[in-house]
Design an enzyme around this catalytic site. Sequence first.
Site, PDB file in Angstrom:
ATOM      1  N   HIS A  55       0.827  -1.361  -0.133  1.00 40.43           N
ATOM      2  CA  HIS A  55       0.098  -0.093  -0.011  1.00 40.43           C
ATOM      3  C   HIS A  55       0.646   1.167   0.151  1.00 40.43           C
ATOM      4  CE1 HIS A  55      -3.963   2.053   1.261  1.00 40.43           C
ATOM      5  NE2 HIS A  55      -3.119   2.958   1.266  1.00 40.43           N
ATOM      6  N   HIS A  57       1.088   5.303  -2.157  1.00 36.03           N
ATOM      7  CA  HIS A  57       0.303   6.143  -3.123  1.00 36.03           C
ATOM      8  C   HIS A  57       1.533   6.975  -3.890  1.00 36.03           C
ATOM      9  CE1 HIS A  57      -3.681   6.510  -1.188  1.00 36.03           C
ATOM     10  NE2 HIS A  57      -3.027   5.761  -0.207  1.00 36.03           N
ATOM     11  N   GLN A 149     -10.295   9.233  -4.382  1.00 32.40           N
ATOM     12  CA  GLN A 149     -10.048   9.775  -2.914  1.00 32.40           C
ATOM     13  C   GLN A 149     -11.113  10.315  -2.387  1.00 32.40           C
ATOM     14  OE1 GLN A 149      -6.582  10.539  -0.579  1.00 32.40           O
ATOM     15  NE2 GLN A 149      -8.560  10.446   0.112  1.00 32.40           N
ATOM     16  N   HIS A 207      -9.886   1.672   1.016  1.00 30.63           N
ATOM     17  CA  HIS A 207      -9.360   2.453   2.467  1.00 30.63           C
ATOM     18  C   HIS A 207     -10.468   2.219   3.194  1.00 30.63           C
ATOM     19  CE1 HIS A 207      -6.279   3.992   0.092  1.00 30.63           C
ATOM     20  NE2 HIS A 207      -5.678   4.914   0.937  1.00 30.63           N
ATOM     21  N   GLU A 210     -10.493   4.159   8.385  1.00 30.27           N
ATOM     22  CA  GLU A 210      -9.163   4.769   8.216  1.00 30.27           C
ATOM     23  C   GLU A 210      -9.642   6.255   9.151  1.00 30.27           C
ATOM     24  OE1 GLU A 210      -7.051   6.753   5.294  1.00 30.27           O
ATOM     25  OE2 GLU A 210      -5.045   6.698   6.331  1.00 30.27           O
ATOM     26  N   ASP A 306       2.580   3.429   2.751  1.00 27.61           N
ATOM     27  CA  ASP A 306       1.246   4.456   2.184  1.00 27.61           C
ATOM     28  C   ASP A 306       2.040   5.820   1.834  1.00 27.61           C
ATOM     29  OD1 ASP A 306      -1.284   5.013   2.401  1.00 27.61           O
ATOM     30  OD2 ASP A 306      -1.483   5.719   4.543  1.00 27.61           O
TER      31      ASP A 306
END
Length: 403
Positions: A55, A57, A149, A207, A210, A306
């Site tokens: 994971h 980005h 997102q 996701h 979180e 991440d």
Amino acid sequence: MLIKNVKIENADREADVRIKNGTICEIGENLKALEGEEIIEGQGGLMLPPFVDCHIHLDTCLSLDATGANTSGTLFEGIRVWSEYRKNLDKDEVQERALRTLHLYQEKGVQYVRSHVDISNDLTAFEALLELKEKVADEIELQLVAFPQDGVLTSEKVQKNLETAVSMGADVVGGIPHFELTREHGERSIQLIIELAQKYDRLVDIHCDEIDDDYSRFLEVLAAKAYETGMGKKVSASHTTAMHSYNNAYCSKLFRVLKMSGVNIIANPLVNVNLQGRFDTYPKRRGITRIKELLENGINVSMGHDDMYDPFYPLGNGDMTEVLAMGLHLCHMMGYRELNDSYRIITYNGANTLNLEPERYGIAVGRPANFNIFKGGSFFEVLRSRQGIRHSVRNGRVINSKE
Ligand code: 17E
Ligand code: FE2
């Protein structure tokens, strides 16, 4: 090529490993070098399969100079700062940052990476990474997640971009139910994502929860869908930090559903210990899912970095042992056995999460010659000394050597 004297996955005894045509063809003790065979001296060091980062980005990594800081340190400010920057994304600039990030990974022995890519505003970053995936394939295997997102149900545009990215070749469909407008929107978003993944035969990585809100319970919804559709281990839930705040009775019920479903959990300890707990005074909660208990219940847990140097996390250099060490500290997994065995979280468990075919990963005869060799003879020593890797080999080729 012949690798002499390595301890394969914490073995007590040293072994030699022979490689031919990019494949491991022999493992044994005291193998004799063939005429002209290249030799690497393992010096009693540990040999592990490559690290897997489940994971990251890549579209946001290394952007902090340009985006400006996240002063509150919350996830929500991180998203806000990033959304401003992404309005003017440039394909080459995204590719350049992502490539620098992948070089950091390569330095640290990571050969498999799953990257979320934000498709909410436009597909610039996604196109950049789709191209990059091909370019780097010899050294790093990249999986791309089409990641909405902003939430999929906030606008038609996001839904359209999500499906376009999936049809263009995203390996995985992403989502963010805890960020949708209401609980009901969050549930619908999961339904929509699962349907999209089924339509295109893709994996799912959400996701999920979180947030430090013990009412955020999308994980059970996702696991139920994975169970009912039979998608099972093709589905992953990332973060799941709200689980830290669930009561134990609920967790007990939840673990049963997780186990039945086969979903994978991906923890991101470095970033979540930064982003979570920010609305607490004291005591402050830890931004981490229940790794120890999940593993004890037979649920596959892997990890991700991440972010690196971006509005979500200012530090990081691609070192999965650092990610792991933070998780082990936070989850009280500091016994000798737990530490020594924990390499599995960032190797095999990661490979399972990525749904790599078992015959493509691991140190065994007939498998691709992909591995790292360390100085210490056990993973405990590697974690303790943090001396890093001496050699990384991919398809029988040394791609990184510290000597
Ligand atoms: N976006 C998100 O929703 N959560 C994260 N941890 C990052 C981006 C890094
Ligand atoms: Fe993330």
